[in-house]
Motif scaffolding. Sequence first.
Motif, short mmCIF file in Angstrom:
data_model
loop_
_atom_site.label_atom_id
_atom_site.label_comp_id
_atom_site.label_asym_id
_atom_site.label_seq_id
_atom_site.Cartn_x
_atom_site.Cartn_y
_atom_site.Cartn_z
N ILE A 2 0.84 -1.20 0.00
CA ILE A 2 0.00 0.00 0.00
C ILE A 2 0.88 1.26 0.00
N THR A 3 0.27 2.38 -0.36
CA THR A 3 0.93 3.67 -0.24
C THR A 3 0.21 4.50 0.82
N ILE A 4 0.95 5.42 1.46
CA ILE A 4 0.42 6.14 2.60
C ILE A 4 0.68 7.64 2.47
N SER A 5 -0.36 8.42 2.71
CA SER A 5 -0.23 9.88 2.84
C SER A 5 -0.24 10.21 4.33
N LEU A 6 0.75 10.96 4.78
CA LEU A 6 0.73 11.50 6.14
C LEU A 6 0.07 12.88 6.08
N CYS A 7 -0.99 13.08 6.85
CA CYS A 7 -1.69 14.36 6.89
C CYS A 7 -1.61 14.93 8.30
N MET A 8 -1.06 16.14 8.40
CA MET A 8 -0.87 16.77 9.71
C MET A 8 -1.41 18.19 9.70
N ILE A 9 -1.96 18.61 10.83
CA ILE A 9 -2.27 20.03 11.03
C ILE A 9 -1.32 20.54 12.10
N VAL A 10 -0.74 21.72 11.87
CA VAL A 10 0.30 22.22 12.76
C VAL A 10 0.14 23.72 12.99
N LYS A 11 0.71 24.16 14.10
CA LYS A 11 0.80 25.60 14.38
C LYS A 11 1.90 25.81 15.42
N ASN A 12 2.90 26.59 15.05
CA ASN A 12 4.00 26.95 15.97
C ASN A 12 4.63 25.71 16.61
N GLU A 13 5.10 24.81 15.76
CA GLU A 13 5.65 23.54 16.24
C GLU A 13 7.14 23.40 15.94
N GLU A 14 7.88 24.51 15.87
CA GLU A 14 9.28 24.44 15.47
C GLU A 14 10.13 23.58 16.41
N ARG A 15 9.71 23.44 17.66
CA ARG A 15 10.50 22.65 18.62
C ARG A 15 10.45 21.15 18.33
N ASP A 29 4.55 7.83 1.93
CA ASP A 29 4.89 8.12 0.54
C ASP A 29 4.66 9.58 0.17
N GLU A 30 3.92 10.29 0.97
CA GLU A 30 3.79 11.73 0.80
C GLU A 30 3.45 12.35 2.15
N ILE A 31 3.85 13.60 2.31
CA ILE A 31 3.61 14.32 3.55
C ILE A 31 2.80 15.58 3.23
N ILE A 32 1.63 15.68 3.85
CA ILE A 32 0.75 16.84 3.69
C ILE A 32 0.79 17.63 4.99
N ILE A 33 1.19 18.88 4.93
CA ILE A 33 1.23 19.75 6.11
C ILE A 33 0.21 20.88 5.92
N VAL A 34 -0.71 20.99 6.85
CA VAL A 34 -1.68 22.09 6.86
C VAL A 34 -1.36 22.97 8.06
N ASP A 35 -0.95 24.19 7.78
CA ASP A 35 -0.56 25.12 8.83
C ASP A 35 -1.73 26.06 9.14
N THR A 36 -2.06 26.16 10.43
CA THR A 36 -3.23 26.95 10.83
C THR A 36 -2.85 28.31 11.41
N GLY A 37 -1.64 28.80 11.08
CA GLY A 37 -1.29 30.15 11.52
C GLY A 37 0.02 30.26 12.27
N SER A 38 1.01 29.48 11.89
CA SER A 38 2.31 29.52 12.57
C SER A 38 2.98 30.89 12.41
N ARG A 39 3.64 31.30 13.50
CA ARG A 39 4.43 32.54 13.46
C ARG A 39 5.90 32.25 13.76
N ASP A 40 6.24 30.98 13.79
CA ASP A 40 7.64 30.60 14.03
C ASP A 40 8.19 29.93 12.77
N ARG A 41 9.17 29.06 12.90
CA ARG A 41 9.85 28.45 11.76
C ARG A 41 9.22 27.12 11.32
#
Length: 366
Positions: A2-15, A29-41
């Motif tokens: 099988i193939t796998i998509s990683l789906c994440m929601i993040v905000k200010n998670e630089e640490r 096999d793929e990485i999906i990042i959804v940012d909900t308003g990060s102000r860091d790196r």
Amino acid sequence: MITISLCMIVKNEERVIARCLDSVKDIVDEIIIVDTGSRDRTKEICKKYTDKIFDFQWMDDFSAARNYSYSKAAKDYILWLDADDIILEEDRAKFKDLKANLDPSVDTVMMKYNVGFDEEGKVTLSYYRERLSKRANNYRWIEPVHEYLEKSGNIINSDICITHRKDGPSSSGRNLSIYEKNIARGMKLSPRGLFYYARELFYNGRYDEAIKYFEEFLDTGLGWAEDNISACHLLANCYDVRKERAKVFKSLIRSFEYDAPRAEICCQLGDYYFENGDYERAISWYKLATKLDKPSDSWGFISHDYYDFIPSIQLCVCYDRLGKTEEAIKYNNKAGEYKPNSPAVLHNKRYFDKILKEREDKNGAE
């Protein structure tokens, strides 16, 4: 395979975000990042792992953000992680094996979520979550807070663990704030919502309100058995704060309506009698806790220490109060089998060594 998509929601998670992605990058096999308003790196770091980074305007709804992340996936199955989750090496090996051999008829894979640990890193709290799901089924996330993924069809439990490694201050008031904003907007809480709103009230020290909503939740008769048991457990704690002892007892006994006894409930009943100085009845409940098997097929919360260490250390104290030193030593040794470096176990050992030495000296003098 099988193939796998990683789906994440993040905000200010630089640490923590790199730690998380390093642990999973060679599994998916793929990485999906959804940012909900990060102000860091956070986004800058994520760019080292993927170019599929999307912005999402936060609307006090975790499900909305997760559903958006799932809409971007393109592989056979979708995996979700939070930024402060990691997959340990032994679980990475199991995950790779699962990926290579998963029967494509499986719709959802449940994985254990280890979220509580003692001083030595031993797991103290865990439960199962719906981690890997078939993309074609278009499952949706539900509830704005304490969200869950709908699931149906062929669901299997896996022994793969996801480890939660919190880094930084807790945002304990965030979830409560979201609930109260949504309630103010006219949202009607589902039975699950009633339970989790009551739990947030409890964790924020608003015990009177927590009691109201725990009782309302239980009275619906629509709750999941595991949530019902947890509600009884927390409701008893609320009544304990209010010194309403009779209601503490009734709340704990009420949990038996929903399933077989849980060790944490038995230990609470032991505590109830212990605090009344009724050590014999306390012993009966603590002993029952040691004899219970952990629910193997349950997706609910499992507080591991209540099945072994906690009742053993409490049995030690009860027998000591009754003057039964040998039994007390037996249970302190039993507690030591689970946590040999526990300060309580080591303190008790010194205490009993002193008692036995004084007894020997007295017998020698006679």
